[in-house]
Design an enzyme around this catalytic site. Structure first.
Site, PDB file in Angstrom:
ATOM      1  N   ARG A  90     -23.069 -11.791-121.856  1.00 21.40           N
ATOM      2  CA  ARG A  90     -23.927 -12.907-121.455  1.00 21.40           C
ATOM      3  C   ARG A  90     -24.855 -12.453-120.334  1.00 21.40           C
ATOM      4  O   ARG A  90     -24.501 -11.604-119.504  1.00 21.40           O
ATOM      5  CB  ARG A  90     -23.048 -14.061-120.973  1.00 21.40           C
ATOM      6  CG  ARG A  90     -23.787 -15.376-120.701  1.00 21.40           C
ATOM      7  CD  ARG A  90     -24.258 -16.008-121.964  1.00 21.40           C
ATOM      8  NE  ARG A  90     -24.600 -17.433-121.764  1.00 21.40           N
ATOM      9  CZ  ARG A  90     -25.643 -18.026-122.301  1.00 21.40           C
ATOM     10  NH1 ARG A  90     -26.476 -17.345-123.074  1.00 21.40           N
ATOM     11  NH2 ARG A  90     -25.864 -19.303-122.116  1.00 21.40           N
ATOM     12  N   THR A 362     -30.693 -18.714-131.909  1.00 25.07           N
ATOM     13  CA  THR A 362     -29.589 -17.784-131.728  1.00 25.07           C
ATOM     14  C   THR A 362     -29.360 -17.178-133.101  1.00 25.07           C
ATOM     15  O   THR A 362     -29.954 -17.631-134.078  1.00 25.07           O
ATOM     16  CB  THR A 362     -28.368 -18.598-131.214  1.00 25.07           C
ATOM     17  OG1 THR A 362     -28.723 -19.217-129.982  1.00 25.07           O
ATOM     18  CG2 THR A 362     -27.131 -17.777-131.012  1.00 25.07           C
ATOM     19  N   THR A 380     -28.300 -14.255-128.578  1.00 23.18           N
ATOM     20  CA  THR A 380     -29.386 -15.219-128.435  1.00 23.18           C
ATOM     21  C   THR A 380     -30.415 -14.793-127.402  1.00 23.18           C
ATOM     22  O   THR A 380     -30.153 -13.947-126.547  1.00 23.18           O
ATOM     23  CB  THR A 380     -28.805 -16.596-128.041  1.00 23.18           C
ATOM     24  OG1 THR A 380     -29.838 -17.595-128.084  1.00 23.18           O
ATOM     25  CG2 THR A 380     -28.184 -16.565-126.659  1.00 23.18           C
ATOM     26  N   ASN A 382     -32.054 -17.788-126.362  1.00 24.38           N
ATOM     27  CA  ASN A 382     -32.038 -19.202-126.027  1.00 24.38           C
ATOM     28  C   ASN A 382     -33.031 -19.937-126.924  1.00 24.38           C
ATOM     29  O   ASN A 382     -32.753 -20.121-128.098  1.00 24.38           O
ATOM     30  CB  ASN A 382     -32.302 -19.472-124.549  1.00 24.38           C
ATOM     31  CG  ASN A 382     -31.870 -20.888-124.164  1.00 24.38           C
ATOM     32  OD1 ASN A 382     -31.037 -21.488-124.831  1.00 24.38           O
ATOM     33  ND2 ASN A 382     -32.432 -21.417-123.105  1.00 24.38           N
ATOM     34  N   GLU A 401     -32.649 -17.871-120.655  1.00 27.54           N
ATOM     35  CA  GLU A 401     -31.289 -18.366-120.492  1.00 27.54           C
ATOM     36  C   GLU A 401     -31.041 -19.061-119.167  1.00 27.54           C
ATOM     37  O   GLU A 401     -30.033 -19.766-119.018  1.00 27.54           O
ATOM     38  CB  GLU A 401     -30.292 -17.196-120.629  1.00 27.54           C
ATOM     39  CG  GLU A 401     -30.253 -16.559-121.993  1.00 27.54           C
ATOM     40  CD  GLU A 401     -29.653 -17.446-123.064  1.00 27.54           C
ATOM     41  OE1 GLU A 401     -29.254 -18.582-122.742  1.00 27.54           O
ATOM     42  OE2 GLU A 401     -29.573 -17.002-124.209  1.00 27.54           O
ATOM     43  N   SER A 433     -22.263 -21.347-122.160  1.00 34.52           N
ATOM     44  CA  SER A 433     -22.807 -21.201-123.512  1.00 34.52           C
ATOM     45  C   SER A 433     -21.921 -21.922-124.513  1.00 34.52           C
ATOM     46  O   SER A 433     -20.734 -22.145-124.266  1.00 34.52           O
ATOM     47  CB  SER A 433     -22.871 -19.713-123.879  1.00 34.52           C
ATOM     48  OG  SER A 433     -23.183 -19.536-125.247  1.00 34.52           O
ATOM     49  N   SER A 434     -22.486 -22.271-125.650  1.00 33.90           N
ATOM     50  CA  SER A 434     -21.701 -22.803-126.770  1.00 33.90           C
ATOM     51  C   SER A 434     -21.466 -21.778-127.863  1.00 33.90           C
ATOM     52  O   SER A 434     -20.862 -22.108-128.883  1.00 33.90           O
ATOM     53  CB  SER A 434     -22.410 -24.014-127.389  1.00 33.90           C
ATOM     54  OG  SER A 434     -22.203 -25.156-126.611  1.00 33.90           O
ATOM     55  N   GLY A 453     -27.206 -22.549-133.275  1.00 35.16           N
ATOM     56  CA  GLY A 453     -27.370 -23.991-133.356  1.00 35.16           C
ATOM     57  C   GLY A 453     -27.204 -24.736-132.058  1.00 35.16           C
ATOM     58  O   GLY A 453     -27.030 -25.957-132.077  1.00 35.16           O
ATOM     59  N   GLY A 454     -27.225 -24.064-130.889  1.00 34.92           N
ATOM     60  CA  GLY A 454     -27.091 -24.786-129.630  1.00 34.92           C
ATOM     61  C   GLY A 454     -25.776 -25.540-129.559  1.00 34.92           C
ATOM     62  O   GLY A 454     -24.729 -25.045-129.963  1.00 34.92           O
TER      63      GLY A 454
END
Length: 551
Positions: A90, A362, A380, A382, A401, A433-434, A453-454
């Site tokens: 990340r 992403t 990703t 973002n 991000e 983050s998801s 897909g956020g």
């Protein structure tokens, strides 16, 4: 001739591994990326080498979704010893970052400041992941695994419709910054089939392959990045780049009835915690025998409660989180007492903890090799094309991000979710983050999955997991109709075909506010290994089809 998006099964010799499937499979969002991974497997590489090749190629052919200027999570399973690890790549906040950096003199967020331009960019993690995974887990030198992506960047590839859609959407922002000529020659969106070449990016990857971390995070590469970022209002330093490292974390794992074991990323991903919470809440119900509206109602109620609790989460190196409590079945049992079969629970009933979210653009890919090694990677930039800022000479598109932090507690970000103190900005901190790369393991076999897909990543992975538990194959998992709830705003967003008229009426009667999505969403990529047939299946999401791409 294969269907688009590289649905591919590659037969390889059986390696010396008990119970090996004898095949390898890759599912990714672009056939050129899958082809890059296949070439590395054929050259004697393992799943980890192939994952580096696929990741790098996706960063070239999907510049709107990922790349060397971004980051992600790499979930690995090492077949030799059964070890599983999460490589956290990340992005991190620059050293000069602070909690008020996107606020005006009145303490209000400045529109667009955390989204557009180099001030929106965190320090990238993807290049460090390439080096780490290659050196620690791969067989081949990085120069060999990056070679397909380098060739794609140098020689180019045809522009396709999805890329054109993204360029049209972000053209105005891209034109604000130097380097946009790369993606918008003459200031215009290129036509279908035009050759997209990224020679600076090819040279940057060559330096990374030759020199390792210093090839990106030091020397002329780092100097070019810092000079460009600071010349246009950003705050990166040479020290920020030099100090970046990936972190190996122990994945979250939970077991459920029927022998299901699920392996997920820990924070700073919020996806693993939410998935386990939702499955804990749902395991007391016989979902398989329920009529569809009753089933969807309970899934929505589980998601509502899991998303509310994401406000506790952040970077584990900066904040203490009550993970043991959140993940315990007893905690879920307490939450379940408020779940009614006949009525939605308004989100206002629960005191808000607030939340933040990562971006919609992403990508995810899944790899299993003939030895049983497996990799799930979600990566990703973002938003579409990240910050829209391209480092001149390097052809490097930077992420945005920093918007994934809570720029101000209680204020919504790009994805209509609001931030909490656990996810506020601090130097060197990783934003929440998801992204949810996932392994499903059971007596039936293994599934390797994930999706972009956020905030909807979590609900998509949950729905696919429930389907796999009930016997679905990889193709079914990728094509399921989708619906989503995230606590706030209090509504069920769903694809147009997710519910029949009768099911919509039944959900509305329970008190759910339904909102059809303007488009189909997600781009799931799944590899499954069926033990009984010793068979691998790879499937890509039909929503992500790229017209005209075939083998």
């Amino acid at each position: 001739m294969y269907r688009v998006l590289a649905l591919f099964l590659l037969c390889l010799p059986v390696f010396a591994w008990a119970g090996a499937p004898g095949q390898a499979a890759i599912a990714s969002a672009h056939p050129l990326a899958t082809r890059a991974g296949m070439a590395v497997l054929e050259a004697g590489g393992n799943a980890f080498d192939a994952a580096v090749a696929v990741s790098a190629a996706l960063g070239v052919v999907e510049p709107y979704s990922s790349g060397l200027g971004g980051g992600g999570f790499w979930l690995l399973h090492v077949a030799d010893d059964g070890r599983q690890v999460l490589v956290d790549a990340r992005e991190t906040a620059p050293g000069e970052a602070h909690a008020e950096m996107y606020l005006d003199e009145q303490g209000e967020p400045v529109p667009g400041l955390s989204l557009n331009g180099p001030l929106a960019a965190g320090i990238p993690g993807t290049p460090a992941a390439f080096v780490h995974v290659s050196e620690r887990y791969g067989r081949l030198p990085l120069a060999e695994t990056l070679a397909p992506a380098i060739a794609l960047a140098r020689d180019g590839y045809p522009v396709y419709e999805r890329m054109r859609l993204g360029l049209n959407f972000k053209a105005e922002q891209l034109r604000r910054w130097p380097g946009s000529e790369l993606l918008l020659p003459g200031g215009e969106v290129p036509p279908l089939g035009a050759r997209m070449r990224l020679p600076g990016l090819a040279r940057l990857m060559e330096r990374l392959a030759r020199d390792g971390l210093p090839g990106f995070y030091g020397g002329e590469s780092a100097a070019a990045m810092v000079d460009a970022v600071r010349a246009h209002g950003g705050i990166w330093s040479l020290e920020d780049l030099e100090n970046y490292r990936v972190i190996e974390r122990e994945p979250l794992a939970a077991e459920f009835p029927g022998g299901l074991r699920i392996v997920l990323p820990p924070p700073p991903s919020a996806g693993g915690v939410a998935m386990i919470q939702a499955l804990n809440l749902l395991q007391s119900y016989d979902l398989e025998t329920m009529e569809p509206a009753a089933r969807a109602h309970l899934v929505v109620e589980a998601l509502r409660r899991a998303f509310r609790d994401r406000g506790y989460l952040g970077d584990p190196d900066f904040v203490d989180m009550p993970l043991e409590r959140l993940l315990h079945p007893h905690y879920a049992a307490g939450l379940r007492t408020s779940m009614r079969n006949d009525r939605a629970t308004p989100s206002a009933v629960f005191s808000p903890l607030h939340q933040d979210e990562d971006g919609d653009h992403t990508t995810h890919f899944s790899v299993v090799d003939a030895a049983g090694n497996r990799v799930a990677v979600t990566q990703t930039l973002n938003g579409w094309f990240g910050s829209s800022f391209i480092v001149p000479g390097l052809d490097l598109l930077l992420n945005n991000e920093m918007d994934d932090f809570a720029t101000k507690p209680g204020e919504p970000n790009l994805y209509q979710l609001v931030g909490a103190g656990a996810n506020d900005i601090a130097p060197g901190k990783r934003m929440l983050s998801s992204m949810t790369p996932t392994f499903l393991e059971s007596p039936r076999g293994v599934a390797v999955l994930g999706t972009p897909g956020g905030s909807r990543i979590i609900s998509m992975v949950l729905l696919a997991t429930l389907a796999w538990i009930e016997g679905a194959d990889a193709a079914t998992m990728t094509s399921l109709p989708r619906y989503h709830h995230q606590y706030l705003p209090d509504r069920v967003v769903h694809e147009p075909e997710a519910f029949s008229a009768e099911e919509s009426a039944a959900l509305a009667a329970r008190g759910h506010a339904l909102q059809p999505s303007r488009r189909m969403y997600g781009n799931m990529n799944v590899v499954t290994w069926d033990y009984a047939g010793n068979r691998l299946e790879a499937a890509t999401d039909p929503r992500g089809e790229i017209e005209g791409w075939t083998y």
